[in-house]
Design an enzyme around this catalytic site. Structure first.
Site, short mmCIF file in Angstrom:
data_model
loop_
_atom_site.label_atom_id
_atom_site.label_comp_id
_atom_site.label_asym_id
_atom_site.label_seq_id
_atom_site.Cartn_x
_atom_site.Cartn_y
_atom_site.Cartn_z
N ALA A 63 0.83 -1.20 0.00
CA ALA A 63 0.00 0.00 0.00
C ALA A 63 0.86 1.26 0.00
CB ALA A 63 -0.92 0.00 1.21
N GLY A 109 2.45 -5.91 1.20
CA GLY A 109 1.36 -6.28 0.30
C GLY A 109 1.83 -6.72 -1.07
N GLU A 112 2.33 -10.30 -0.68
CA GLU A 112 1.01 -10.91 -0.57
C GLU A 112 0.33 -11.01 -1.94
OE1 GLU A 112 -0.73 -9.97 3.74
OE2 GLU A 112 -0.07 -8.17 2.68
N GLU A 132 5.75 -6.24 8.44
CA GLU A 132 4.68 -5.63 9.23
C GLU A 132 4.91 -5.68 10.74
OE1 GLU A 132 2.81 -6.40 5.24
OE2 GLU A 132 4.25 -7.42 6.53
#
Length: 258
Positions: A63, A109, A112, A132
């Site tokens: 993000a 992300g 991911e 994270e």
């Protein structure tokens, strides 16, 4: 365009196109990415999807924190009330095969997103990480679930609990990627693989992917029974008969998804 989609000979190429921002995902590109995934799923002309990033530095760094503010809705309303589609790559689903061509950084992300793919190949300058925990958060877009399924518990927990990055060689060693190639060859390698797959029978590929994914959650006996049923469904399809005719006639089959 922050996300581009091109289609050629049954292969869709989705490119995250924000190289100046390390191909991070802002709200606009998030929505475009979801739209591209929807198009791949419903377009019968597309048989295989390749996803990659623009430029030579980054696949995706997750993000864009500069442009992604916390949602106005409560967590409960987002979870149970069907709120706006957030930055959650866990929602990206398609029955068609997906290849991630990871060029450079795949962090947070971005990793991911790569984990959504069925096959991952990467450039020799690639780096992977889920940092994270270092900032008081968790990989909340599928990372805690998909990584342990992709590489096994010990290597997954190392990455999840330390937040450390690994390079392309280590990613290959633990099975996070299937192949490492020079950066200049990455896109052509991915598209060639996708082209070979797109020549296969689409119903069979959909069945194989579904069986493999479902089988991870089933007992062996239940998985074998599901496989038996799928084999029976495919037995009399036009594509299976075409495959046998083509083999007998020593020619390339022409599959139509019927």
């Amino acid at each position: 365009m922050s996300i581009t989609l091109s289609i050629h000979d049954g292969v869709a190429l989705v490119t995250l196109n924000r190289p100046d921002a390390m191909n991070s995902i802002d709200p606009e590109s998030n929505e475009k990415l979801l739209e591209a995934w929807d198009e791949v799923s419903r377009n019968e002309a597309i048989r295989v999807l390749v996803v990659t990033g623009a430029g030579d530095r980054s696949f995706c760094t997750g993000a864009d924190l500069k442009k992604t503010m916390p949602p106005a809705e409560s967590a409960a309303s987002l979870l149970y009330g069907g709120g706006t589609r957030g930055l959650n790559f866990g929602s990206l689903q398609t029955q068609k095969p997906v290849i991630a061509a990871v060029n450079g950084y795949a962090l947070g992300g971005g990793l991911e997103l790569a984990l959504v793919a069925d096959i991952r190949i990467c450039s020799d300058n690639a780096q992977f990480g889920l940092p994270e925990v270092r900032v008081g958060s968790i990989p909340g877009a599928g990372g805690t679930q998909r990584l342990v399924r992709a590489v096994g518990q010990s290597d997954a927990m190392w990455m999840l609990l330390t937040g450390e990055r690994i390079d392309a060689a280590e990613a290959l060693r633990i099975g996070l990627v299937s192949k490492v190639v020079p950066l200049a060859a990455l896109r052509d390698t991915a598209l060639a693989l996708a082209g070979n797959m797109a020549a296969n029978a689409p119903l069979a590929m959909t069945a194989v992917k579904g069986l493999a994914m479902s089988g991870r959650e089933l007992s062996l006996a239940a998985g074998l029974e599901l496989e038996r049923q799928a084999f029976g469904l495919l037995r009399d399809t036009e594509d299976r008969l075409e495959g046998r005719r083509a083999f007998a006639e020593k020619r390339a089959p022409v599959f139509r998804g019927r």
